[in-house]
Design an enzyme around this catalytic site. Structure first.
Site, PDB file in Angstrom:
ATOM      1  N   TYR A  48       0.831  -1.200   0.000  1.00 21.68           N
ATOM      2  CA  TYR A  48       0.000   0.000   0.000  1.00 21.68           C
ATOM      3  C   TYR A  48       0.873   1.260   0.000  1.00 21.68           C
ATOM      4  O   TYR A  48       0.663   2.181  -0.787  1.00 21.68           O
ATOM      5  CB  TYR A  48      -0.924  -0.027   1.224  1.00 21.68           C
ATOM      6  CG  TYR A  48      -1.813   1.179   1.355  1.00 21.68           C
ATOM      7  CD1 TYR A  48      -3.062   1.222   0.731  1.00 21.68           C
ATOM      8  CD2 TYR A  48      -1.418   2.287   2.098  1.00 21.68           C
ATOM      9  CE1 TYR A  48      -3.882   2.317   0.846  1.00 21.68           C
ATOM     10  CE2 TYR A  48      -2.234   3.402   2.211  1.00 21.68           C
ATOM     11  CZ  TYR A  48      -3.468   3.406   1.578  1.00 21.68           C
ATOM     12  OH  TYR A  48      -4.270   4.515   1.691  1.00 21.68           O
ATOM     13  N   ASP A  49       1.868   1.253   0.864  1.00 22.11           N
ATOM     14  CA  ASP A  49       2.772   2.405   0.937  1.00 22.11           C
ATOM     15  C   ASP A  49       3.476   2.636  -0.390  1.00 22.11           C
ATOM     16  O   ASP A  49       3.700   3.763  -0.808  1.00 22.11           O
ATOM     17  CB  ASP A  49       3.840   2.197   2.021  1.00 22.11           C
ATOM     18  CG  ASP A  49       3.218   2.231   3.406  1.00 22.11           C
ATOM     19  OD1 ASP A  49       2.082   2.716   3.529  1.00 22.11           O
ATOM     20  OD2 ASP A  49       3.871   1.752   4.352  1.00 22.11           O
ATOM     21  N   LEU A  95     -33.623  12.427  18.387  1.00 25.07           N
ATOM     22  CA  LEU A  95     -34.433  11.227  18.574  1.00 25.07           C
ATOM     23  C   LEU A  95     -35.165  11.290  19.908  1.00 25.07           C
ATOM     24  O   LEU A  95     -34.635  11.798  20.892  1.00 25.07           O
ATOM     25  CB  LEU A  95     -33.530   9.984  18.588  1.00 25.07           C
ATOM     26  CG  LEU A  95     -32.884   9.541  17.280  1.00 25.07           C
ATOM     27  CD1 LEU A  95     -31.830   8.473  17.547  1.00 25.07           C
ATOM     28  CD2 LEU A  95     -33.937   9.026  16.317  1.00 25.07           C
ATOM     29  N   GLU A 126     -30.224  -0.499  15.486  1.00 25.14           N
ATOM     30  CA  GLU A 126     -28.826  -0.084  15.305  1.00 25.14           C
ATOM     31  C   GLU A 126     -28.236   0.321  16.652  1.00 25.14           C
ATOM     32  O   GLU A 126     -28.970   0.772  17.523  1.00 25.14           O
ATOM     33  CB  GLU A 126     -28.748   1.164  14.393  1.00 25.14           C
ATOM     34  CG  GLU A 126     -29.504   1.031  13.099  1.00 25.14           C
ATOM     35  CD  GLU A 126     -29.482   2.321  12.270  1.00 25.14           C
ATOM     36  OE1 GLU A 126     -28.937   3.337  12.740  1.00 25.14           O
ATOM     37  OE2 GLU A 126     -30.010   2.280  11.152  1.00 25.14           O
ATOM     38  N   LYS A 128     -26.703   2.861  19.210  1.00 21.44           N
ATOM     39  CA  LYS A 128     -26.701   4.323  19.295  1.00 21.44           C
ATOM     40  C   LYS A 128     -25.273   4.753  19.610  1.00 21.44           C
ATOM     41  O   LYS A 128     -24.784   4.596  20.725  1.00 21.44           O
ATOM     42  CB  LYS A 128     -27.664   4.823  20.364  1.00 21.44           C
ATOM     43  CG  LYS A 128     -27.776   6.348  20.355  1.00 21.44           C
ATOM     44  CD  LYS A 128     -28.947   6.837  21.173  1.00 21.44           C
ATOM     45  CE  LYS A 128     -29.248   8.304  20.923  1.00 21.44           C
ATOM     46  NZ  LYS A 128     -28.114   9.205  21.087  1.00 21.44           N
ATOM     47  N   ASP A 130     -22.017   6.816  20.374  1.00 26.46           N
ATOM     48  CA  ASP A 130     -21.790   7.981  21.212  1.00 26.46           C
ATOM     49  C   ASP A 130     -20.665   8.822  20.625  1.00 26.46           C
ATOM     50  O   ASP A 130     -19.520   8.755  21.050  1.00 26.46           O
ATOM     51  CB  ASP A 130     -21.448   7.520  22.629  1.00 26.46           C
ATOM     52  CG  ASP A 130     -21.743   8.603  23.643  1.00 26.46           C
ATOM     53  OD1 ASP A 130     -22.292   9.653  23.234  1.00 26.46           O
ATOM     54  OD2 ASP A 130     -21.421   8.410  24.817  1.00 26.46           O
ATOM     55  N   GLU A 186     -22.382   9.205  12.296  1.00 26.25           N
ATOM     56  CA  GLU A 186     -21.737   9.577  13.545  1.00 26.25           C
ATOM     57  C   GLU A 186     -20.230   9.432  13.401  1.00 26.25           C
ATOM     58  O   GLU A 186     -19.744   8.385  12.972  1.00 26.25           O
ATOM     59  CB  GLU A 186     -22.247   8.631  14.651  1.00 26.25           C
ATOM     60  CG  GLU A 186     -22.100   9.176  16.031  1.00 26.25           C
ATOM     61  CD  GLU A 186     -23.292  10.029  16.483  1.00 26.25           C
ATOM     62  OE1 GLU A 186     -24.144  10.390  15.632  1.00 26.25           O
ATOM     63  OE2 GLU A 186     -23.342  10.359  17.678  1.00 26.25           O
ATOM     64  N   TYR A 238     -25.721   6.407   8.915  1.00 24.20           N
ATOM     65  CA  TYR A 238     -27.001   5.807   9.300  1.00 24.20           C
ATOM     66  C   TYR A 238     -28.239   6.514   8.781  1.00 24.20           C
ATOM     67  O   TYR A 238     -29.341   6.154   9.131  1.00 24.20           O
ATOM     68  CB  TYR A 238     -27.090   5.643  10.818  1.00 24.20           C
ATOM     69  CG  TYR A 238     -26.774   6.897  11.626  1.00 24.20           C
ATOM     70  CD1 TYR A 238     -27.508   8.062  11.479  1.00 24.20           C
ATOM     71  CD2 TYR A 238     -25.738   6.874  12.550  1.00 24.20           C
ATOM     72  CE1 TYR A 238     -27.222   9.191  12.222  1.00 24.20           C
ATOM     73  CE2 TYR A 238     -25.440   8.008  13.308  1.00 24.20           C
ATOM     74  CZ  TYR A 238     -26.185   9.165  13.132  1.00 24.20           C
ATOM     75  OH  TYR A 238     -25.893  10.278  13.870  1.00 24.20           O
ATOM     76  N   LYS A 327     -32.175   3.784  25.582  1.00 21.19           N
ATOM     77  CA  LYS A 327     -30.894   4.094  26.235  1.00 21.19           C
ATOM     78  C   LYS A 327     -30.501   3.046  27.269  1.00 21.19           C
ATOM     79  O   LYS A 327     -31.354   2.472  27.936  1.00 21.19           O
ATOM     80  CB  LYS A 327     -31.011   5.464  26.938  1.00 21.19           C
ATOM     81  CG  LYS A 327     -31.180   6.642  25.994  1.00 21.19           C
ATOM     82  CD  LYS A 327     -29.860   6.977  25.339  1.00 21.19           C
ATOM     83  CE  LYS A 327     -29.654   8.445  25.052  1.00 21.19           C
ATOM     84  NZ  LYS A 327     -29.680   9.405  26.071  1.00 21.19           N
ATOM     85  N   CYS A 421       8.184   3.725  48.640  1.00 23.26           N
ATOM     86  CA  CYS A 421       7.306   2.745  48.001  1.00 23.26           C
ATOM     87  C   CYS A 421       6.500   2.012  49.079  1.00 23.26           C
ATOM     88  O   CYS A 421       7.079   1.500  50.040  1.00 23.26           O
ATOM     89  CB  CYS A 421       8.142   1.760  47.196  1.00 23.26           C
ATOM     90  SG  CYS A 421       7.196   0.345  46.595  1.00 23.26           S
ATOM     91  N   CYS A 424       7.979  -1.840  48.969  1.00 29.20           N
ATOM     92  CA  CYS A 424       9.343  -2.244  49.316  1.00 29.20           C
ATOM     93  C   CYS A 424      10.099  -1.175  50.106  1.00 29.20           C
ATOM     94  O   CYS A 424      11.211  -1.421  50.563  1.00 29.20           O
ATOM     95  CB  CYS A 424      10.127  -2.613  48.057  1.00 29.20           C
ATOM     96  SG  CYS A 424      10.578  -1.200  47.049  1.00 29.20           S
ATOM     97  N   CYS A 439       8.693   3.951  41.890  1.00 31.30           N
ATOM     98  CA  CYS A 439       9.467   3.302  42.934  1.00 31.30           C
ATOM     99  C   CYS A 439      10.821   2.974  42.328  1.00 31.30           C
ATOM    100  O   CYS A 439      10.908   2.440  41.223  1.00 31.30           O
ATOM    101  CB  CYS A 439       8.751   2.029  43.372  1.00 31.30           C
ATOM    102  SG  CYS A 439       9.848   0.813  44.127  1.00 31.30           S
ATOM    103  N   CYS A 445      11.855  -4.742  44.386  1.00 32.54           N
ATOM    104  CA  CYS A 445      10.489  -4.472  44.832  1.00 32.54           C
ATOM    105  C   CYS A 445       9.577  -5.641  44.480  1.00 32.54           C
ATOM    106  O   CYS A 445       9.437  -6.011  43.318  1.00 32.54           O
ATOM    107  CB  CYS A 445       9.979  -3.188  44.177  1.00 32.54           C
ATOM    108  SG  CYS A 445       8.289  -2.792  44.641  1.00 32.54           S
TER     109      CYS A 445
END
Ligand code: IVH
Length: 682
Positions: A48-49, A95, A126, A128, A130, A186, A238, A327, A421, A424, A439, A445
């Site tokens: 691809y490159d 919605l 579908e 939802k 975020d 989205e 969507y 929801k 720590c 230890c 630490c 430790c």
């Protein structure tokens, strides 16, 4: 003046180049689609490159043939000073919500009443997502504009930024797309990218994003699209907006399939379901899948599938009557900080963890939440006794989102980083420009050693089946193991004597340990837990050195030759292998029978001078011309006889002539014989 014949010849040559460029673009777009939209690549990254580089070179030579929809033109060079406003001809809607099965029943009944038809309704269900709603406008198949939702009527023109999202086609595929197509969807930031972005910000002592949605929004609102390009964003489509020039399909599902054929990304979880029962099943199924999805969702959406029914149902205020969002319960809850303790990780990193009043958040009881590091504690000003908002986002580890200041008690106690720590007792140090305190006990430790063993056994490392964190704790606390190398000395009888273990599970563990002995070099390197050496770096190291001893002997200079290894990582690697203790452990692991086959031959594109083009000229004194040529070629370079814009550098010996002049005219770098020697002695 050019003769007609020459004109004609030039014309055919240009036509050929144009065709070549178009073919390359199509090919790259196809590969892009397979990789980003279908998650099913058909070529290696290096292939691809190579295509991309070829296209870039051709475009550099023929700037007049560059078009806006070329895959090389995703990132804009000039930042904007502000975003223009975009008016949505077809408004972007919101919605309605339902939060329970009863409310869903009521929704379904309202639709049946309105349609005056009792038959079961077919819905498209579908996730939802975020993220951020955006609208893309394609004219004659070309992406010409992208806008945020804004208030639904007017949004911001974010075309420059949207173009950097690899899963969004700059040009639609096929030949049956409408002349005008507005498509909505989205934009999201995958959980893993969000975690990486925040980890980086944390390390740099910068502000982190609250959740993937905010991170996506922040990334889309960059005036400089070069920043957006570095944030891996993605988009699922969507819905339609304006559309001209073709007949609409009869259903939402068919429309989504069409969009998919035109190269747009459609969420693979979308399903046609029947009636409320089908919706509820889907809601449950996606709820169970939620954690394993690589993006955040906050519920599911049900849409009436048939467009004729959608039309009959119409809209109320700003939302369609024919769709609703179901929801999930909130992922944020309030709790109180009972105490803050400090955990010591594999590399000594000290992480403050809030012990909480057990609280039910998004389906599980949470009693610990990470505070990441002292910078975060200070920024959020979390104190013992505070009331806080706990969030379960992206990852499964809950975090303290913020403090509810109004509820802070008078005796709330500030959090202080311990000087020693907690495990230890060694000194805790925080480098000046680092957010993370560590630490300094190293393998002295117990916490660091224990975490190192957990890492060693984990799936991406030695993949020791059944040796999870809890069992490592048990083995370690019972002094059956102290170092990773002790694992292979374990006896079934010792293991069987542990609590909750029996003969069978002990046998299984020994068996899994034996199985893990046949491994791969990159796994072994990764499992050592060298600072900053993740899976990808381990792979690069294995590919480059192919032999453990060679890696162990490598100095910083040799290490930085490896892809993705910078000077800091190189220091960590060299330091690790210099420790006598680490050398002993590696020896004893190999003595115990851990082995691997030598990694396959390095891909040709990984050669040091791959893609470079040199011209040799003048008289060389230390090496003869053919030898030099052979060495350069062995490293992947091409050696040509004439200087052009494509030439990487001209290597000039004594008495170099016209080629040297040409190099200077074209601004091509010129190297001398010493440079050549160091070039070929890698
Ligand atoms: S359809 C015609 N489908 O939810 C209805 N929206 O609350 C337009 N959203 O602004 C939206 N996932 O940002 C639709 N599968 C999905 C969605 C979805 C997330 C968001 C979208 C919209 C908001 C409405």
């Amino acid at each position: 003046l050019m003769s007609d014949k020459r004109k004609a010849k030039k014309y055919t040559k240009n036509k050929m180049i144009k065709e070549k460029i178009e073919k390359l673009r199509d090919l790259i777009n196809q590969h892009n689609y397979r990789y980003y939209v279908l998650d099913d690549p058909r070529v290696s990254d290096s292939e691809y490159d190579r295509l991309m580089r070829e296209l870039q070179e051709l475009e550099a030579e023929h700037p007049e043939l560059i078009t806006d929809d070329s895959p090389t033109r995703r990132v804009g060079a000039t930042p904007l000073s502000e975003f223009d406003q975009v008016k949505h001809e077809v408004p972007m809607l919101s919605l309605s919500n339902v939060f329970s099965e009863e409310e869903l029943q009521a929704f379904d009944k309202r639709l049946k009443d309105r349609l005056d038809d009792e038959s079961e309704i077919e819905y498209v269900a579908e996730p939802k997502l975020d993220g951020l709603a955006v609208s893309l406008l394609y004219q004659e198949g070309k992406l010409v504009q992208a806008a945020t939702r804004g208030d639904g009527t007017t949004g911001e023109n974010i075309t420059q930024n949207i173009r950097t999202i690899q899963s969004i086609p700059l040009k639609l595929m096929g030949d049956d797309y409408p002349s005008v197509l507005e498509v909505r969807g989205e934009v999201i930031m995958p959980k893993a990218s969000f975690e990486k972005l925040n980890a980086k910000a944390r390390e740099a002592g910068e502000k982190t994003f609250v959740n993937p949605r905010n991170a996506a929004a922040g990334s889309l609102r960059q005036l400089d699209s070069r920043i957006t390009a570095q944030r891996s964003l993605d988009m699922y489509c969507y819905a339609l907006g304006k559309i001209e020039g073709v007949e609409l399909s009869a259903t939402h599902k068919e429309t989504l399939q069409k969009l998919g054929l035109w190269g747009l990304r459609i969420n693979p979880e979308v399903e046609v379901v029947k009636g409320v029962a089908g919706c509820v099943d889907y809601y449950q199924k996606i709820g169970e899948k939620r954690q394993s999805l690589d993006y955040e969702i906050d519920g599911v959406v049900y849409k009436v599938n048939r467009f004729d029914l959608q039309e009959k149902l119409g809209f109320v205020s700003r939302a369609p009557r024919w769709a609703t969002a179901h929801k999930f319960p909130a992922q944020e809850e309030m709790s109180t900080v009972l105490d803050v303790e400090f955990q010591v990780g594999r590399t000594g990193a000290i992480t403050p963890v809030a012990r909480l009043e057990p609280t039910f958040v998004g389906g599980v009881t949470v009693s610990n939440a990470t505070l990441h590091n002292m910078d975060e504690v200070e920024r959020k000003d979390v104190r013992i006794g505070d009331t806080v908002i706990i969030r379960r986002a992206g990852d499964v580890i809950p975090e303290v989102a913020r403090v509810v200041l109004e509820r802070r008690p008078d005796d709330a106690e500030k959090v202080v980083l311990p000087k020693n720590c907690p495990v230890c007792g060694s000194e805790v140090l925080r480098a000046e420009n680092e957010a993370i305190a560590r630490c300094t006990g190293g393998l002295f430790c117990n916490a660091q050693r224990k975490e190192a063993i957990k890492h060693f056994a984990s799936r991406k490392a030695m993949d020791i089946d059944g040796l999870g964190d809890k069992l490592v704790d048990q083995l370690f606390d019972n002094k059956l193991i102290e170092h990773v190398s002790d694992l292979y000395q374990l006896k079934a009888s010792d293991v069987a004597a542990l609590e909750r273990m029996g003969d069978k599970s002990a046998e299984n563990l020994i068996h899994a340990l034996n199985n893990s002995k046949e491994t791969e070099l990159h796994r072994f390197i990764y499992s050592l837990g060298i600072r900053e050496v993740g899976e990808a770096t381990a792979k690069s190291l294995a590919n480059h050195f192919r032999d453990l001893q060679a890696l162990m002997n490598a100095d910083v200079e040799a290490l930085i030759e490896v892809d993705d290894v910078g000077p800091i990582v190189a220091e960590h690697i060299q330091y690790f292998f210099q420790q006598a203790h680490n050398q002993e452990i590696i020896q004893s692991l190999q003595d115990a029978g851990i082995h691997w086959e030598m990694p396959e031959v390095i891909e040709t594109d990984d050669l040091a001078l791959q893609g470079k083009i040199y011209v040799l000229t003048g008289k060389l004194s230390q090496i003869n011309r053919n030898e030099a040529k052979a060495k350069l070629e062995a490293l992947g370079a091409k050696v040509t006889g004439s200087v052009s814009k494509k030439t990487t550098a001209v290597i000039a010996g004594k008495k170099a002539g016209s080629k040297l002049d040409k190099a200077e005219k074209l601004n091509i770098p010129v190297l001398n014989e010493e440079d050549l020697i160091s070039l070929i002695s890698v």
